[in-house]
Design a protein around this motif. Structure first.
Motif, PDB file in Angstrom:
ATOM      1  N   PRO A 180      49.813 100.661  -6.219  1.00 19.41           N
ATOM      2  CA  PRO A 180      50.889 100.328  -5.273  1.00 19.41           C
ATOM      3  C   PRO A 180      52.211 101.040  -5.546  1.00 19.41           C
ATOM      4  O   PRO A 180      53.071 101.098  -4.679  1.00 19.41           O
ATOM      5  N   SER A 181      52.369 101.597  -6.749  1.00 22.30           N
ATOM      6  CA  SER A 181      53.650 102.267  -7.012  1.00 22.30           C
ATOM      7  C   SER A 181      53.662 103.702  -6.479  1.00 22.30           C
ATOM      8  O   SER A 181      54.715 104.248  -6.189  1.00 22.30           O
ATOM      9  N   THR A 182      52.488 104.314  -6.365  1.00 19.69           N
ATOM     10  CA  THR A 182      52.445 105.685  -5.834  1.00 19.69           C
ATOM     11  C   THR A 182      51.823 105.753  -4.448  1.00 19.69           C
ATOM     12  O   THR A 182      51.978 106.753  -3.744  1.00 19.69           O
ATOM     13  N   GLY A 183      51.086 104.713  -4.069  1.00 21.38           N
ATOM     14  CA  GLY A 183      50.392 104.733  -2.784  1.00 21.38           C
ATOM     15  C   GLY A 183      49.056 105.456  -2.861  1.00 21.38           C
ATOM     16  O   GLY A 183      48.351 105.577  -1.867  1.00 21.38           O
ATOM     17  N   PHE A 221      43.628 101.004  -5.848  1.00 18.68           N
ATOM     18  CA  PHE A 221      44.914 101.266  -5.190  1.00 18.68           C
ATOM     19  C   PHE A 221      46.054 101.125  -6.184  1.00 18.68           C
ATOM     20  O   PHE A 221      46.140 100.131  -6.902  1.00 18.68           O
ATOM     21  N   ARG A 254      59.740 112.356  -6.064  1.00 21.16           N
ATOM     22  CA  ARG A 254      59.402 111.818  -7.384  1.00 21.16           C
ATOM     23  C   ARG A 254      58.708 112.938  -8.162  1.00 21.16           C
ATOM     24  O   ARG A 254      57.664 113.434  -7.758  1.00 21.16           O
ATOM     25  N   LEU A 263      55.081 101.017  -0.662  1.00 21.76           N
ATOM     26  CA  LEU A 263      54.926 101.110  -2.116  1.00 21.76           C
ATOM     27  C   LEU A 263      55.609  99.953  -2.820  1.00 21.76           C
ATOM     28  O   LEU A 263      56.561  99.372  -2.301  1.00 21.76           O
ATOM     29  N   ASP A 264      55.122  99.672  -4.013  1.00 16.55           N
ATOM     30  CA  ASP A 264      55.769  98.686  -4.874  1.00 16.55           C
ATOM     31  C   ASP A 264      56.430  99.477  -5.999  1.00 16.55           C
ATOM     32  O   ASP A 264      55.779  99.812  -6.979  1.00 16.55           O
TER      33      ASP A 264
END
Lengths: 348, 84
Positions: free
Chosen positions: B18-21, B16, A271, A243-244
């Motif tokens: 990217p912060s949650t996948g 997509f 989260r 993840l970012d």
């Protein structure tokens, strides 16, 4: 540049449906461009798959369970070390860490380096100590309470509501919807992992994890956040994705700098829908999914070996987002004589 | 309404976060609408474009549009009130 020859002993070779981190850690070290490694596997059971994975593990020795006493384990290690001249030992099970942390100096005296959390770090992050940990380091944690008897469940009715999580001190966790389930899970987990059992507030949200490595001086050498995408009935990740999320990284840096964490760690976080992070557990070692971090650009097992050997380990500054791991099972065909050797001679 | 930062959408409609996948698959209409949201187009502009290009009346489109926007908001793919 010539590679440095090192002999590394690693446990956690149980690469099964609930895998130990040994094989992924070894894969990371084998990927190293700086080390020419010989891997010595330490197995507790004859059927730990890693013992038979000769392309990854050069030699395997059976060792006694830590529950048989640390003296027996240390004696066995000394015998193994006389043969192998181990440079670095990487224990990969929570249940053996206490013994190896305590034996750090003894191991060093016979030439074996480790890079483990201090006893204080190991103790204060225990599930049963999580509320104090959260308070001390200003981290949001769920209400948790260790209990030693089924009757204690009833006494918690003013402190916690159903559903809550019933957890073992090392492994296992179940969500209990009522008193009957809580009692059943208490008995199931305590029979396997002993006491205490931890009763933890259930935080609704998405579980996310971070694998990280601290240098013991407050510096984060590397950290990679991940979300499990496929979870087995044992709660283990069968697939996951990097993840970012800068907030997850900030939280990791905060915990490592405040605790001056030494060694590998896995943060288990929830989260919430409000985008708040609750720390539900710190595992004091690299997790079984650590090879995802390697694949995403942070070879944390290799960095851990460098730290153990006192070599410079530069902090990683980046990793690839959206990198996936997908676990798979694979049937190895082994000869009976190999199984026989490990069973009777205790080495393979 | 704004597309959340870092959201990646491929030409084939793979989205997509990217912060949650989280990942999703968009159909061609979804790709087109999200493309317009990404360009900063307003709801009126999107409605006008779609109703002029396809055989759909404004009221019917808006009903589907709100459903779609609600779904995007639920998955935190867009930010904002979704009505500007």
């Amino acid at each position: 540049m010539e590679k440095i020859k090192v002999t590394i002993a690693a446990s956690g070779l149980n690469n099964i449906d609930s895998p130990g981190p040994g094989i992924p850690v070894i894969r990371g070290i084998r990927d190293s461009k700086d080390f020419d490694v010989r891997i010595v596997g330490l197995a507790y059971e004859n059927l730990e798959p890693g013992a038979y994975m000769h392309e990854l593990v050069d030699k395997t020795y059976k060792v006694p369970y830590p529950s048989e006493g640390s003296d027996a384990l240390m004696e066995r290690l000394k015998v193994i070390n006389e043969q192998e001249h181990i440079d670095v030992l990487i224990p990969n099970f929570d249940s053996e860490l206490y013994t190896f942390i305590k034996a750090e100096n003894t191991l060093r005296d016979i030439g074996i380096q480790t890079f483990l959390p201090t006893m204080k770090q190991f103790e204060e992050r225990h599930k049963s100590n999580l509320p104090e940990f959260g308070k001390k380091y200003q981290v949001k944690v769920p209400f948790s309470k260790p209990i030693s008897s089924v009757s204690d469940i009833e006494k918690l009715k003013d402190d916690i509501e159903y559903p809550f999580v019933v957890k073992g001190k090392f492994y296992d966790a179940y969500i209990a919807q009522n008193k009957e389930q809580a009692s059943m899970y208490f008995n199931r987990i305590s029979a396997k992992w002993g006491l205490p059992i931890i009763i933890q507030e259930f935080i609704k949200g998405t579980e996310v994890n971070v694998v990280a490595l601290g240098d013991g001086n407050g510096r984060t050498i590397g950290a990679v956040p991940m979300r499990k995408q496929y979870i087995t009935d044992k709660g283990k990740a069968w697939g996951g994705i990097t993840l970012d999320d800068s907030r997850m990284l900030d939280l990791t840096h905060h915990i490592i700098s405040q605790t001056r964490w030494r060694g590998g760690m896995e943060l288990e976080l929830i989260r919430t829908d409000k985008n708040e992070f609750y720390l539900i557990e710190i595992n004091p070692r690299l997790p079984a999914w650590v090879y995802l971090a390697v694949g995403a650009g942070q070879n944390l097992p290799e960095a851990l070996v460098k730290l153990a050997l006192g070599l410079p380990a530069n902090p990683f500054t980046n990793y690839e987002t959206g990198k996936l791991f997908i676990r798979y099972s694979y049937d190895m065909i082994c000869n009976l004589d190999e199984f026989m050797k490990l069973s009777t001679k205790g080495e393979l | 309404m704004q597309l959340k930062k870092n959201i990646a959408i491929s030409d084939t409609g793979f989205l997509f976060d990217p912060s949650t996948g989280d990942s999703f698959t968009l159909n061609p209409m979804g790709i087109e609408i999200l493309g317009m949201i990404k360009e900063g187009k307003s709801q009126a502009e999107i409605t006008s474009h779609i109703t002029s290009m396809y055989d759909v009346v404004e009221s019917a489109f808006e009903r589907y549009f709100y459903d779609f926007i609600s779904m995007l908001k639920h998955h935190q793919i867009i930010e904002g009130n979704g009505e500007n």
